[in-house]
Scaffold this active site. Structure first.
Site, mmCIF file in Angstrom:
data_model
loop_
_atom_site.group_PDB
_atom_site.id
_atom_site.type_symbol
_atom_site.label_atom_id
_atom_site.label_comp_id
_atom_site.label_asym_id
_atom_site.label_seq_id
_atom_site.Cartn_x
_atom_site.Cartn_y
_atom_site.Cartn_z
ATOM 1 C CG HIS A 101 -39.514 20.006 23.537
ATOM 2 N ND1 HIS A 101 -40.072 20.652 22.454
ATOM 3 C CD2 HIS A 101 -40.473 19.154 23.998
ATOM 4 C CE1 HIS A 101 -41.297 20.204 22.262
ATOM 5 N NE2 HIS A 101 -41.570 19.299 23.182
ATOM 6 N N GLY A 102 -35.671 21.983 25.341
ATOM 7 C CA GLY A 102 -34.492 21.828 26.194
ATOM 8 C C GLY A 102 -33.301 22.613 25.687
#
Length: 635
Positions: free
Chosen positions: A419-420
């Site tokens: 996700h990041g």
């Protein structure tokens, strides 16, 4: 004439301030033009299909040509869509498409050679599969994790290296990278044959409704649809329109309004707001991120359905989940299934452990310890390794559960990292993994074991808070006090479905409501780390995100002035009313939702148009001055 040429130039040129978002007029003008062209191509195909069927070879050629025109047309408009969204990064998408297409052909050619000659080509095929996966992951790592890895190296080595040229994350790179990996692995395993030509495969990798924020479409789910004729009934048309309107409502009425009016303010300056406002921001953000992401998915499903293609379900009322494991079977289902099939099972799944099972958490603990440069962190990391190792060696019966749990945890850890590029996302993934492991242990225990364990945890936190009155301990002290009281009520007190009412409907209902509430609170708390790491420059994500998360924990764990709550509810009355309505609609029975979806799809066309116009008018009233980008565009 000059003005017209200028308009055309601006229309076809990349403009970062006017991307083709579902919430902007530009996209719907673009889609109207695309759909007219699509209908024209389909109508020509239908005229050909009415010809006499005596000349079968000719009709087969016509069918193939019709499909090629349709898929090629959508491939080209999808490339244009991505260019308008990400500019020159469309070259990266084309490169990824070419690599996947060539590897697919190579896999099947080698399989055919093995079948005809009897000589094994498995080693070559597996090598090519690994190379294809590495190429895709290398591209993803460079664009998404360059700053992250550089920051880790600088912290550990006390250096000051920097990336000279700013790396801009291409929109949707995580989604089309995972789709390409899915295709490479599925063709290698023989689940699906390679696409007939580059236009068909390019259409699969670039299909514009889901290109930049999912759902992730697997090769074995979508490639067969490339070769089916266009088909859309009156009811399917109505359902497609419903999904589009439903998605716009979620995004503009729920997500954007809640973000601008409440959530963004709290997360930007947590220390300026009360503990109740900080806690409420977490709960409201849970609805915001759901409405944002599922709203995009609804629109993508509706747009795709209008063109005769069907995308997989990505959400099933996730906040109805009664445990963290159930939540991930309802939330971002396409990613959860992808991680299960292409990460969890290769790691060993519920069968055994592999090198990766132990390597992933070991490397992560080592990196955290080296970055922290703290004796306490080293001791905690070493203690965790010793405890897990002793459990594995001393209790052989636990080994299967041990490796299964570790594989689950590793999957959630890497899912958070997907996700990041910051430790906030890794922390978020780790907390979700830990929640799943706690639940799996919890459901094996009896009532008395649960009471004893939760009581011991509560006493330990209370004692720690007495000597170290940190806000985070205050927060957990209150949380476990409530949980302990609820466990006692549900298992011992007859009025709440205790042992004398075992198996009663009342107890089942109370337990389900309590578990749903507890799961929602837990998921919302983990989102503290998710939201803190969002919308940040990768170069500063780690520092800023962790500071925001720390400040919110500090405020939530500080003294609550209950007298302030009525005034806060009044000041943000619209926000809390919309939040309450959104959650009630979310918790409605699925049968009821399906019923009003079909009712809309079957209503007379004129009435449907009037309802759509009314819905668009209502949505328009909630549009903010600056349209908010979809949250998952950054992933």
């Amino acid at each position: 004439m000059t003005d017209f040429l200028t308009y055309l130039t601006n229309l076809f040129a990349f403009d970062s301030s006017h991307p083709l978002l579902f919430t902007q007029f530009h996209f719907w003008a673009f889609f109207l033009i695309v759909y007219i062209g699509f209908c024209f191509i389909v109508s020509i195909g239908e005229q050909h299909s009415r010809r006499r069927l005596t000349d079968l070879p000719t009709n087969r050629r016509i069918g193939k040509a019709r499909r090629l025109w349709r898929n090629g047309y959508l491939f080209l408009v999808s490339l244009f869509f991505y260019y308008k969204t990400s500019g020159n990064y469309v070259a990266l998408l084309i490169f990824s498409t070419i690599v996947g297409y060539l590897l697919g052909i190579w896999f099947d050619n080698l399989a055919h050679r093995q079948a005809t000659t009897g000589r094994s080509t498995e080693t070559k095929r597996k090598t090519l599969m690994i190379i294809g996966v590495i190429i895709n992951l290398a591209v993803l790592c460079y664009f998404k994790y360059a700053y992250f890895f550089t920051d880790i190296f600088n912290t550990i080595a006390s250096t000051h290296y920097s990336i000279a040229n700013a790396i801009i994350l291409p929109v949707g790179i995580s989604f089309f990278t995972f789709q390409n990996i899915s295709y490479i692995v599925d063709v290698y395993k023989g689940k699906v044959h390679h696409a007939d030509n580059i236009l068909d495969f390019g259409f699969y990798t670039t299909f514009f409704p889901q290109l930049v924020a999912g759902p992730i479409i697997r090769a074995d789910q979508f490639v067969p649809q490339l070769y089916k004729p266009y088909f859309l009934t009156r009811r399917q048309f109505g359902i497609a329109v419903f999904w589009i309107i439903n998605g716009l409502f979620k995004k503009l009425v729920l997500s954007d309004y809640l973000a601008v009016s409440f959530v963004d303010r709290i997360f930007d300056n947590p220390l300026l707001y009360t503990p109740f406002e900080n806690f409420s921001a977490l709960l409201v953000y849970s609805l915001q991120v759901y409405a944002d992401f599922s709203g995009y998915t609804d629109i993508a499903i509706g747009v795709a359905m209008l063109m005769g293609f069907y995308l997989p379900t990505n959400f099933r009322s996730p906040y109805k989940a009664t445990n963290p494991a159930g939540f991930w079977k309802r939330w971002h289902i396409s990613l959860s299934n992808w991680l299960k099939d292409y990460l969890y099972i290769p790691l060993g799944g519920n069968r055994n452990g592999t090198l990766g099972t132990y390597l992933i958490p070991t490397v992560m603990l080592l990196v955290v310890a080296l970055m922290a440069k703290s004796t306490w962190v080293w001791l905690v990391a070493a203690g965790a390794v010793v405890v897990l190792t002793l459990d594995y060696l001393v209790f052989p019966r636990h080994r299967k559960d041990f490796t299964t749990n570790l594989n689950n945890f590793d999957t959630m850890l890497l899912g958070g990292m997907w996700h990041g590029a910051s430790f906030n996302f890794i922390t978020w993934g780790a907390l979700n993994g830990l929640g799943i492991l706690v639940y799996k242990s919890w459901k094996k225990w009896g009532p008395w074991t649960r009471i004893i364990v939760i009581s011991l945890v509560y006493v330990a936190i209370k004692a720690a808070y007495h000597y170290y009155p940190y806000p985070v301990l205050s927060m957990f002290h209150f949380a476990f006090m409530v949980i302990a009281a609820a466990i006692v009520l549900l298992n011992l007190v007859p009025a709440f479905g205790g042992k004398h009412y075992h198996g009663s409907k009342f107890k089942d209902t109370v337990t389900m409501v309590w578990n749903t509430f507890l799961t929602f609170i837990f998921i919302s708390f983990t989102r503290l780390f998710f939201r803190s790491g969002s919308n940040l420059d990768p170069a500063e994500a780690n520092e800023v995100a962790w500071r925001t998360a720390t400040q919110m924990v500090e405020r939530i764990g500080s003294h609550w002035n209950l007298e302030q709550i009525p005034a806060i509810l009044q000041n943000y009355s619209t926000v809390f009313i919309i939040f309450l309505i959104g959650m009630v609609v979310h918790w409605l029975p699925e049968r009821f939702k399906r019923r009003y979806r079909l009712w809309f799809a079957q209503m007379p066309f004129v009435l449907m148009v009037l309802v759509v116009v009314l819905a668009v008018f209502v949505v328009y009233q909630f549009i903010t001055a600056d349209l908010q980008p979809f949250i998952y565009f950054q992933f």
